[in-house]
Structure formats: structure tokens, C-alpha cells
Design a protein around this motif. Structure first.
Motif, mmCIF file in Angstrom:
data_model
loop_
_atom_site.group_PDB
_atom_site.id
_atom_site.type_symbol
_atom_site.label_atom_id
_atom_site.label_comp_id
_atom_site.label_asym_id
_atom_site.label_seq_id
_atom_site.Cartn_x
_atom_site.Cartn_y
_atom_site.Cartn_z
ATOM 1 N N LYS A 102 0.831 -1.196 0.000
ATOM 2 C CA LYS A 102 0.000 0.000 0.000
ATOM 3 C C LYS A 102 0.873 1.255 0.000
ATOM 4 O O LYS A 102 1.751 1.420 0.847
ATOM 5 C CB LYS A 102 -0.918 0.008 1.230
ATOM 6 N N TYR A 103 0.617 2.129 -0.962
ATOM 7 C CA TYR A 103 1.317 3.416 -1.033
ATOM 8 C C TYR A 103 0.355 4.518 -0.608
ATOM 9 O O TYR A 103 -0.790 4.581 -1.056
ATOM 10 C CB TYR A 103 1.804 3.682 -2.456
ATOM 11 N N THR A 104 0.833 5.398 0.288
ATOM 12 C CA THR A 104 0.041 6.539 0.744
ATOM 13 C C THR A 104 0.806 7.816 0.430
ATOM 14 O O THR A 104 1.986 7.950 0.779
ATOM 15 C CB THR A 104 -0.223 6.458 2.260
ATOM 16 N N ILE A 111 4.830 3.782 2.788
ATOM 17 C CA ILE A 111 4.638 2.440 2.234
ATOM 18 C C ILE A 111 4.160 1.571 3.388
ATOM 19 O O ILE A 111 4.868 1.407 4.389
ATOM 20 C CB ILE A 111 5.938 1.873 1.641
ATOM 21 N N GLY A 112 2.971 1.004 3.238
ATOM 22 C CA GLY A 112 2.403 0.270 4.357
ATOM 23 C C GLY A 112 2.208 1.218 5.537
ATOM 24 O O GLY A 112 1.603 2.281 5.413
ATOM 25 N N ASN A 113 2.763 0.864 6.690
ATOM 26 C CA ASN A 113 2.645 1.702 7.882
ATOM 27 C C ASN A 113 3.869 2.566 8.127
ATOM 28 O O ASN A 113 3.963 3.221 9.167
ATOM 29 C CB ASN A 113 2.403 0.817 9.110
ATOM 30 N N PHE A 114 4.823 2.562 7.190
ATOM 31 C CA PHE A 114 6.085 3.260 7.410
ATOM 32 C C PHE A 114 6.163 4.531 6.565
ATOM 33 O O PHE A 114 5.922 4.512 5.357
ATOM 34 C CB PHE A 114 7.261 2.349 7.066
ATOM 35 N N SER A 115 6.527 5.622 7.224
ATOM 36 C CA SER A 115 6.707 6.877 6.505
ATOM 37 C C SER A 115 8.136 6.964 5.973
ATOM 38 O O SER A 115 9.059 6.354 6.512
ATOM 39 C CB SER A 115 6.424 8.070 7.431
ATOM 40 N N GLN A 138 3.918 0.645 -9.717
ATOM 41 C CA GLN A 138 3.397 -0.499 -8.973
ATOM 42 C C GLN A 138 2.881 -1.573 -9.926
ATOM 43 O O GLN A 138 2.343 -1.292 -11.000
ATOM 44 C CB GLN A 138 2.262 -0.055 -8.044
ATOM 45 N N ASP A 139 3.054 -2.835 -9.510
ATOM 46 C CA ASP A 139 2.462 -3.955 -10.241
ATOM 47 C C ASP A 139 0.948 -3.849 -10.183
ATOM 48 O O ASP A 139 0.377 -3.493 -9.149
ATOM 49 C CB ASP A 139 2.873 -5.295 -9.621
ATOM 50 N N VAL A 140 0.289 -4.185 -11.287
ATOM 51 C CA VAL A 140 -1.177 -4.158 -11.322
ATOM 52 C C VAL A 140 -1.703 -5.382 -12.048
ATOM 53 O O VAL A 140 -1.004 -5.995 -12.864
ATOM 54 C CB VAL A 140 -1.712 -2.878 -12.019
#
Length: 502
Positions: free
Chosen positions: A147-149, A159-163, A173-175
Motif C-alpha cells: 500500500k502506497y500513501t 509504504i504500508g505503515n512506514f513513513s 506499482q504492479d497491477v
């Protein structure tokens, strides 16, 4: 009501050929057989509910590594793996990591620099003990389920829970189930190359004078300006100096370290000296006696050297030295120091030695078939294009026949057949105009005919034929998709059989 619900579902069809291949070849028509088993995850036909999360950031599609590295020759020893300083399934970095990497899983301490140039790739998982990760590479590619935020904390992307304290210039990203790099097929290819190298190498001793060892390669034959030699692990003395001599024709050097009988190997604080520091060397780890990959631990503490490479596709490599320049290919890589001083330093790839057994056709790898993605009930028939690796070995000009059949069709959870049918579609431009024909593979095998051009790469040959509208190429077609009435995960299995040519 059921129909309306089904129309809201989307599916991703990823067909990976999971196959058991039987090899039969006899120039005197004497029946002999060998068994080749290609292990991959079964094909998955997955229907999922469309996302209604409007806050999710959509990144540009990563595509394939071939888009970013069109000049890479993947028939060489490292191929695409050689474009990354670290190519591994599991990367553990306890210190800054210069250069770039491709890894299925990345575990890194917080506040460290990971990747400082080029393109890097994380496929499955990112873990860390702290926020504030720093990715300074030009481009970072994420696997489909990472997950990218855009703004996770104080304006920082996450990325995920890491800033991230420092973010790359570009994210992709792969799709739709497509992978930037297929690690399974690549590690299979690299493992095959490791074996080919070991079996083509000339055994040489290491002679010592006090604490200085010498590897004399003068009697090793050169193939395509590469000398392949094997040394025994016990001949490498820890904390000694090591030099390669006798390379009068300035060939590339590939050294197989025979690890037969051991589970761990350490260089100690060895020093590469004189001629060695001017020669790029690829170190290959292989158990020669059992003809198996080395799957133990490697402690690499070389204190100086040129731009070298380590090829250990099933092993764990720990780098403690700050002087390593080049590439590492391994199952697991532990980076304990600033291992790559030259961030743009990559080993200049070398050719794979010729296989002395190419007179007998062999199936090296089975292919993927990609049907893309579509909504349930939006189509009744789909064409699947080949991708990934589909390679055979044999003599140039030799006709090779490959039978393909459906070992298991899509089934419902209760075991009932979905009714989907499968065909092998042949497209032929040999006459100057397109002629197509199909063979049903739902109940009986269909035959693929391939005339080896010396590369053994069927997909590359077929793609060339497709683009230039010449000769023959193949697709797989699945039909009667409207017979699928229930959402869920579906698996199917193809079987590949390499048959004797007539």
C-alpha cells in the motif's frame, strides 16, 4: 439480484503453467525417458469486488523490466539480475545500502539509506523497526499488494505503515497480477546457469607461498572470451591474499567454489591482490559432487577487489566488508556494512557456457499464459498471450515437439467442473497470409512444433514472428466463460510433455 451483484465483481486471471514434463529422445528410436518437474504455484482465476476506496492513491503501472532494460540479454549468466546490486528473495539491511536492489521482501532498520541510484523493486513485504526510511533511488517499484500513501505523516509519503524521510522521484506499482520481475522463473534460470557453469569449469588448485594464494588459469580453455574454473572451498584460506594469474588473453574469469560437504563458507578477511584487482570475477557457489545448489551460509569479508559478482541462488550471503563492489544474487542477503561503495558499479555480465548435452532436447522452463483481467460475465472467450520464460535446449535446426494438455480444469468449491473449454490456437504466416487453426486441449493433448533457432527461447521467437507477421506462433484460448456462475478463486493446471521429433 444475483446478476447485479456479479456485474460488480472484477477478476484477475493469472495463468501460471504448473507442469510435469516428460522427456523422451532417442536417435536410434530406442525408447528412453526422463522426468522434468516444473514447480510453480497453480494458476489462479480470481474474482474480487471492485474497490470503492476513493482515497487510495493509484500509481503508474510498473509493466515489465523489459520496458526499462530493453538492452539486457537475459540469456547471459546474470541477465536482468545483473542490473541490481542485490537480487534476492529476502534482503536484510542493517546499514546504508548504496546502489539498487530487487527483493521479494525487505527488512531494514529505520533512518537508513536503501537504494541510492537507478531502479529498485520490493515485491511482497516491507518491514522495519522504525519510521523515517530513506529511498534515494530514482524509481521505486512496489508489488501489487504493497500500500502506497501519498501523505501518511507530516507530508511524507508512506509504504504500508512506514513513513519515508526521503522518497524516490518516481513510484510505480504492479497491477492486475502482472509482476515487474518473476522471481520464481528468474531464480530457476539462475540456478540452471550456476549448474552449467560448474559443469563446464576446469578444476585448478590454489598454490600458497606463506599467506599468498595463487589461482593459475593459464590451462583453462576460454569460451567466448570467458574462462570457467573450479576451486575447492578448502583451498581458500581465511585471512590470506588471493591472486589470479595466467590470464594472458584478458578473458573474463568465472570461479566456481565447490562447496560439496559443507553447510557454511567464510572467506575470512581475505584480500584480492595484484591481477585479481584488475579482473572482474564472478564467484559461483555449487555442490559439484551432488550436482545441487549450495543452500548454506556464506560470510563474505573480502577487503578489496574489482567489480565482482556472487552467484548463489539458494544460499544466504552476509556481507561484512565495506569494499565489495558489484552484484550479489542469493536467496537471502544480509547487508551489515556499506557494502557497495560505488553506487553505479555493476558486474559486466558474461555468457553461459555451452551445454554439452544440447543434442538431447530438454525443457528448461515452462511458460506463463496471461489473460489480463476482466469483469465476470463481460466475456465468453479470452485469448491468453505467453509471457515469462518458455525455453528448451537442443541442436540448432532441430525440430522439437511439445504436447500441452489440460491436467485440471477450473472447478467450483464443491468439485464440480465449471464447463470452461481450452484450445491451443496456432497462427501461421508461412504462406504469406495469416492462417489460424485450433486444437482442443480440454480432453486430449495438442501439439506445438518448434524449430530450434539456437536460442531455445520459444516466447522470444513467437513474439518476433507475431510482430513481423511471419512463420508460426501460439496462443491459448479459453471459452464458455459464461458458464462460470459463482465468484471465487479457481485454479487450473497445464501439463507439458516434450516428445521426440519424427
Amino acid at each position: 439480484m444475483l446478476k447485479k451483484v456479479l456485474l460488480l465483481l472484477s477478476g484477475t486471471l493469472i495463468l501460471v503453467a504448473s507442469s510435469l514434463c516428460y522427456i523422451n529422445f532417442s536417435p536410434q528410436h530406442t525408447s528412453t525417458s526422463k522426468t522434468y518437474q516444473y514447480k510453480k504455484k497453480p494458476s489462479t482465476y480470481q474474482f474480487q469486488k471492485l474497490s470503492d476506496d476513493t482515497n487510495t492513491t493509484t500509481l503508474p503501472a510498473a509493466g515489465s523490466w523489459k520496458d526499462d532494460f530493453p538492452g539486457v540479454d537475459n540469456s547471459k549468466i546474470l541477465g536482468i539480475a545483473g542490473q541490481f546490486n542485490i537480487f534476492t528473495r529476502n534482503l536484510n539491511s542493517m546499514s546504508d545500502l548504496n546502489g539498487n536492489f530487487a527483493s521479494e521482501n525487505l527488512n531494514i532498520q529505520g533512518w537508513l539509506n536503501v537504494g541510492t541510484t537507478g531502479i529498485s523493486y520490493i515485491k511482497n513485504a516491507l518491514t522495519s523497526n522504525h519510521d523515517g526510511l530513506s529511498f534515494k533511488s530514482n524509481t521505486l517499484i512496489l508489488g501489487e499488494y504493497l500500500k502506497y500513501t501519498k501523505n501518511i505523516l507530516w507530508g511524507r509519503p508512506g509504504i504500508g505503515n512506514f513513513s519515508l524521510s526521503t522518497a524516490p522521484s518516481n513510484f510505480k506499482q504492479d497491477v492486475d497480477g502482472k509482476k515487474y520481475i518473476d522471481f520464481d522463473s528468474e531464480f530457476e534460470r539462475l540456478s540452471n546457469n550456476s549448474k552449467r557453469i560448474a559443469n563446464a569449469s576446469t578444476a585448478v588448485p590454489i598454490s600458497y607461498s606463506y599467506d599468498a594464494g595463487t589461482i593459475d588459469v593459464s590451462n583453462a580453455k576460454s569460451q567466448n572470451n570467458v574462462k570457467y574454473v573450479t576451486v575447492n572451498f578448502s583451498d581458500i584460506h581465511e585471512n590470506a591474499k588471493l591472486d589470479v594469474v595466467g590470464n594472458t588473453d584478458n578473458a573474463k574469469i568465472v570461479i566456481t567454489i565447490d562447496t560439496t560437504g559443507i553447510n557454511s563458507f567464510s572467506t575470512g578477511w581475505i584480500s584480492l591482490q595484484n591481477d585479481t584487482t584488475k579482473t572482474n570475477i564472478l564467484f559461483n557457489f555449487f555442490n559439484v559432487k551432488s550436482q545441487t545448489d549450495f543452500s548454506g551460509d556464506i560470510q563474505w569479508n573480502v577487503t578489496n577487489g574489482a567489480t565482482n559478482a556472487i552467484l548463489a541462488p539458494r544460499a544466504s550471503v552476509t556481507v561484512n566488508s565495506s569494499a565489495f563492489n558489484g552484484n550479489i544474487v542469493a536467496q537471502t542477503v544480509n547487508n551489515n556494512n556499506k557494502s557497495f561503495q560505488q553506487s553505479d558499479s555493476h558486474y559486466p555480465d558474461a555468457t553461459v557456457p555451452s551445454d554439452s548435452s544440447t543434442s538431447t532436447p530438454k525443457l528448461i522452463s515452462a511458460p506463463n499464459v496471461n489473460f489480463g483481467s476482466h469483469k465476470l460475465n463481460s466475456a465468453t472467450s479470452l485469448i491468453g498471450s505467453w509471457d515469462g520464460d518458455f525455453k528448451v535446449s537442443g541442436e540448432k535446426g532441430q525440430e522439437i515437439k511439445i504436447n500441452v494438455s489440460l491436467a485440471q480444469n477450473f472447478k467450483y468449491a464443491n468439485g464440480k467442473d465449471t464447463g470452461v473449454t481450452w484450445q491451443l490456437v496456432k497462427s501461421d504466416y508461412s504462406s504469406g497470409t495469416l492462417e489460424t487453426s485450433s486444437q482442443d486441449i480440454s480432453t486430449t493433448p495438442a501439439s506445438i512444433t518448434y524449430n530450434d533457432d539456437g536460442t531455445g527461447n520459444l516466447i522470444a521467437s513467437w513474439n518476433h514472428n507475431r510482430e513481423n507477421k511471419q512463420y508460426i506462433f501460439y496462443d491459448i484460448q479459453i471459452s464458455k466463460l459464461n458458464s462460470v456462475t459463482e465468484a471465487g478463486d479457481y485454479t487450473a493446471t497445464l501439463k507439458w510433455e516434450l516428445a521426440d521429433s519424427p
